[in-house]
Structure formats: structure tokens, C-alpha cells
Design an enzyme around this catalytic site. Sequence first.
Site, PDB file in Angstrom:
ATOM      1  N   LYS A 249      31.379  57.718  40.561  1.00 54.68           N
ATOM      2  CA  LYS A 249      31.518  56.411  41.229  1.00 54.68           C
ATOM      3  C   LYS A 249      32.472  56.500  42.426  1.00 54.68           C
ATOM      4  CE  LYS A 249      31.919  51.998  42.072  1.00 54.68           C
ATOM      5  NZ  LYS A 249      30.927  51.320  42.909  1.00 54.68           N
ATOM      6  N   LYS A 317      41.756  50.436  46.764  1.00 52.69           N
ATOM      7  CA  LYS A 317      42.028  51.091  45.474  1.00 52.69           C
ATOM      8  C   LYS A 317      41.049  52.249  45.238  1.00 52.69           C
ATOM      9  CE  LYS A 317      39.730  49.451  42.256  1.00 52.69           C
ATOM     10  NZ  LYS A 317      38.718  49.301  41.245  1.00 52.69           N
TER      11      LYS A 317
HETATM   12  P1  NAD Z   1      36.965  40.384  40.942  1.00 46.99           P
HETATM   13  O1  NAD Z   1      38.366  40.392  41.425  1.00 46.99           O
HETATM   14  O2  NAD Z   1      35.972  39.462  41.579  1.00 46.99           O
HETATM   15  O3  NAD Z   1      36.931  40.123  39.358  1.00 46.99           O
HETATM   16  C1  NAD Z   1      37.877  40.631  38.480  1.00 46.99           C
HETATM   17  C2  NAD Z   1      38.093  39.584  37.381  1.00 46.99           C
HETATM   18  O4  NAD Z   1      39.002  40.140  36.422  1.00 46.99           O
HETATM   19  C3  NAD Z   1      38.715  38.290  37.898  1.00 46.99           C
HETATM   20  O5  NAD Z   1      37.927  37.184  37.490  1.00 46.99           O
HETATM   21  C4  NAD Z   1      40.115  38.278  37.273  1.00 46.99           C
HETATM   22  O6  NAD Z   1      40.576  36.978  36.976  1.00 46.99           O
HETATM   23  C5  NAD Z   1      39.887  39.099  36.027  1.00 46.99           C
HETATM   24  N1  NAD Z   1      41.109  39.715  35.516  1.00 46.99           N
HETATM   25  C6  NAD Z   1      42.022  40.436  36.195  1.00 46.99           C
HETATM   26  N2  NAD Z   1      42.972  40.873  35.369  1.00 46.99           N
HETATM   27  C7  NAD Z   1      42.653  40.418  34.133  1.00 46.99           C
HETATM   28  C8  NAD Z   1      43.251  40.532  32.855  1.00 46.99           C
HETATM   29  N3  NAD Z   1      44.396  41.221  32.679  1.00 46.99           N
HETATM   30  N4  NAD Z   1      42.650  39.927  31.809  1.00 46.99           N
HETATM   31  C9  NAD Z   1      41.497  39.224  31.983  1.00 46.99           C
HETATM   32  N5  NAD Z   1      40.880  39.081  33.167  1.00 46.99           N
HETATM   33  C10 NAD Z   1      41.459  39.675  34.234  1.00 46.99           C
HETATM   34  O7  NAD Z   1      36.468  41.900  41.062  1.00 46.99           O
HETATM   35  P2  NAD Z   1      34.944  42.415  41.088  1.00 46.99           P
HETATM   36  O8  NAD Z   1      34.496  42.489  42.491  1.00 46.99           O
HETATM   37  O9  NAD Z   1      34.165  41.666  40.071  1.00 46.99           O
HETATM   38  O10 NAD Z   1      35.171  43.931  40.619  1.00 46.99           O
HETATM   39  C11 NAD Z   1      35.370  44.269  39.268  1.00 46.99           C
HETATM   40  C12 NAD Z   1      35.354  45.788  39.165  1.00 46.99           C
HETATM   41  O11 NAD Z   1      34.087  46.291  39.608  1.00 46.99           O
HETATM   42  C13 NAD Z   1      36.403  46.473  40.053  1.00 46.99           C
HETATM   43  O12 NAD Z   1      36.914  47.598  39.389  1.00 46.99           O
HETATM   44  C14 NAD Z   1      35.620  46.861  41.297  1.00 46.99           C
HETATM   45  O13 NAD Z   1      36.211  47.966  41.973  1.00 46.99           O
HETATM   46  C15 NAD Z   1      34.273  47.193  40.696  1.00 46.99           C
HETATM   47  N6  NAD Z   1      33.119  47.025  41.595  1.00 46.99           N
HETATM   48  C16 NAD Z   1      33.048  45.973  42.478  1.00 46.99           C
HETATM   49  C17 NAD Z   1      31.915  45.844  43.290  1.00 46.99           C
HETATM   50  C18 NAD Z   1      31.759  44.693  44.250  1.00 46.99           C
HETATM   51  O14 NAD Z   1      30.882  44.770  45.131  1.00 46.99           O
HETATM   52  N7  NAD Z   1      32.542  43.641  44.146  1.00 46.99           N
HETATM   53  C19 NAD Z   1      30.878  46.767  43.189  1.00 46.99           C
HETATM   54  C20 NAD Z   1      30.972  47.801  42.258  1.00 46.99           C
HETATM   55  C21 NAD Z   1      32.107  47.927  41.470  1.00 46.99           C
END
Ligand code: NAD
Length: 373
Positions: A249, A317
Site C-alpha cells: 500500500k 503520513k
Molecule cells: P478520515 O479522517 O476521514 O476518517 C477517520 C475516522 O477515524 C474519523 O471519522 C475519526 O473521527 C475516526 N477516529 C480517529 N481516531 C479515532 C479513535 N481513536 N477512535 C475512534 N475513531 C477514531 O480518514 P479516511 O480518509 O477515512 O482514511 C482512513 C484510513 O484509510 C487512513 O489510514 C487513510 O490513510 C486510509 N486511506 C484513505 C483514502 C482516502 O482516499 N481518503 C484512500 C485509501 C486509504
Amino acid sequence: MDLLEAEGFVGLGEFAEAAVVGGDGVPTSWGRLRAILAHVEKHRAAAACAGRGCRVLHAARHDALIARKEGSRRDPRGERQMRIGFVGLGNMGGPMCRNMMKGVNHEVVVHDLNPEAVRACTEAGATAAESLAALAASCDLIFTSLPTPKAVEAVVDGIAPNIRPGTAMFDLSTNAPAVVKRLHAILAEKGVALLDAPVTGGVVRATDGTLVVMVGGEEAVFEQHRSILAAFSGQLVHVGPVGSASVAKLINNMLLLCNSAAAAEGLMIGAKAGIDMGKLTAIIQNGSGDSAGMRGLAARALKGEFKASFALDLAYKDLGLAVDLEAEYGVPGLLAPQALALLRMARGMGFGQLDTTAMLKVYESILGCEARL
Ligand code: NAD
């Protein structure tokens, strides 16, 4: 005895009675019953080694108890009913969780720090967990989709004391391979299998349920949960041992972000040279310079839209973790550290909460010129 009768555990003698009231005579919940049974299971292994017949009899009752429980939790199609926990319901986790609910016939329990994110899933049929501990104690399978390795560590800290042996956990976050391996070792001691299962495809494919999901860890556990993963995935790839999917990834995202940085730089040459942005993007997107990074810029940044779909802070990150891997494996970092510096500048300029494509704004700010369709 009401609980046992409701669960279908009748006529199992003193073993069941011990389970239903616990050590302190307090009627137990199903979660507590499982914890007691897990304890008994451990005891059984020790007793069997010592060759004590009465313990083996207890063990047989234990197996009967489990078999009855399994039987009582089957849906009309004969599929075993599970409780699935989902922690982290943001841009990616939210749509993944909702697609999973549509695709499987299991109960889903959710948790997020953001009540809005929880509501979007409870309105679609999930139950909000009272706490992480309650979620851990009641689920057979747990997904996490969290922003950073630190957040994943915090959630594992929260669930570890209550998680039940036999639970499977898939971390869908983009995580550091070393962190995933460390958490895997901690949870393995509790009889829990943690697999890293990062995803690619962004919010669009999270929403239409066609993400690529790459998985690292026990292949049998992956196969056992394949149909559930398929509910939000268009392609499932078992990469290898735990941590290997996170490496794959991070390489994928390194390519995305280097390509995005190159595309932003190229588009700014075009803007300064006064070339029509529509014609330029049409040439690139139909030519050999195209990339997912370029398509992201054209779809959002060139239209002046910078609301986070993939937050720049998360991209920073990911690329930082990829650069760490270059150092770990002695790969000369010629391109990725440059793109990382661009993202660092963008954060310094206050664009961290915007979309990753806001890296274009760094060039725009320095040059005093916008690139727009
Ligand atoms: P986001 O910030 O939209 O969502 C993360 C969620 O986690 C939030 O709703 C937040 O409130 C919650 N959260 C944070 N800490 C927490 C805790 N301690 N307990 C409970 N909930 C908690 O992020 P995202 O874009 O959904 O990304 C999530 C993961 O997927 C990341 O690791 C990101 O790198 C990865 N990712 C993102 C994308 C993208 O296009 N956005 C694509 C592939 C992978």
C-alpha cells in the site's frame, strides 16, 4: 437461567450454571459467558495434559455448549450469524461499513469519535457501541479504518483488555508495517488474529464498493472472511505475511503522490505559459502523461475544489512511511523525499486539512497565479 434458555443452553448441568452466574453469583451477559468459556478452554488444555478425566468431561460439555451456541446463531440460510465491529467511520470507513451492511447478513456495531460519522451508519442499520470495550467484548470480527498508526494503537489499547480469543481483526487503515507487526504480536497472545488490509481506490470506489483490498497475515483467516471483505471490494489480494500488505500500500501511495506532485508542477508550467487548461488536461489525459494523480488534480483542484476526499495530512503520513521504508531497505530516495517536502510545505501553508490535490496551491501561492479550467 433465562439467558441460557434464550441462548439455547439448557440441561448442561453444573458447567452451565457456573457459566451463567460467573464467580460472584451475578447473572452474566453473553460477552461475559464467552470470557468464562475462554478461561475454561485454557484450563481444559492444562487439565487434559495432566490426564484428569473429570476435566475432560467438563471439556466435552464445553464443546456441546459452543455447538449449541453456534446453532442458535444461524440465519434462515444456515449461515452463522456474527457480530461485526467497525471502528473509524470517516471518508473511507463510513462507506465501507455501509456497503458491508448491504452485502452481509450479520449484525454490525460501530464506533467513532465523531458522532456524525456514527449516525450515518446507525441510520443505515448499524448499532452504536457504548464503548470500545463493549464492542470488543461482543464482536467476532473487528474492522478498523483509522487515520494514523497512533490512532490504531490507541484503539487496540482500548479493545485489547476485552477482546475474545478467536476474534479476527482487519486493519483497513494505511499503517506502518512495523506497527502492524507489533500489534499482531500483542493480539496473538490473546488468541486474536490481526491482519493488515489497507485499501486503494479512494472515496469514489469506497462508495461504489469496488476498492482493491490487499491483505497481509494468516491466509486461512483471510479466506474465512473473504465474502465479508468482498462486500466492499472489487479485488482482494492476499499479499503475504502480516505487514506485507502495508508495504504494498505504501508503494502504491508513493507512486500516486510522486505522480500528483509532477502533475501539479507540469500544470503550473502550462498556467504560466498561458496554455488553455482544458486543452492541456485533454492532451495529458489522452496521452502518455496521464496518471491517477493527474486525474485527481483535473477532477478537483483545477476546478478550485479542495475539500478533503483524501486529506493532505494523511498523504503526508503515507509518504513519510514510504520514505521510512526506503531508509530501512537502503533504497536511494530520489523522488519520494522531494514530493514529501512539497507536502510539508503545503502543511506549513495551512493546507493539511484540505484535499491532497491542494499541493497545487503551494505552486500557486509562490507564483501568484492560479491553474484553473
Ligand atoms: P478520515 O479522517 O476521514 O476518517 C477517520 C475516522 O477515524 C474519523 O471519522 C475519526 O473521527 C475516526 N477516529 C480517529 N481516531 C479515532 C479513535 N481513536 N477512535 C475512534 N475513531 C477514531 O480518514 P479516511 O480518509 O477515512 O482514511 C482512513 C484510513 O484509510 C487512513 O489510514 C487513510 O490513510 C486510509 N486511506 C484513505 C483514502 C482516502 O482516499 N481518503 C484512500 C485509501 C486509504
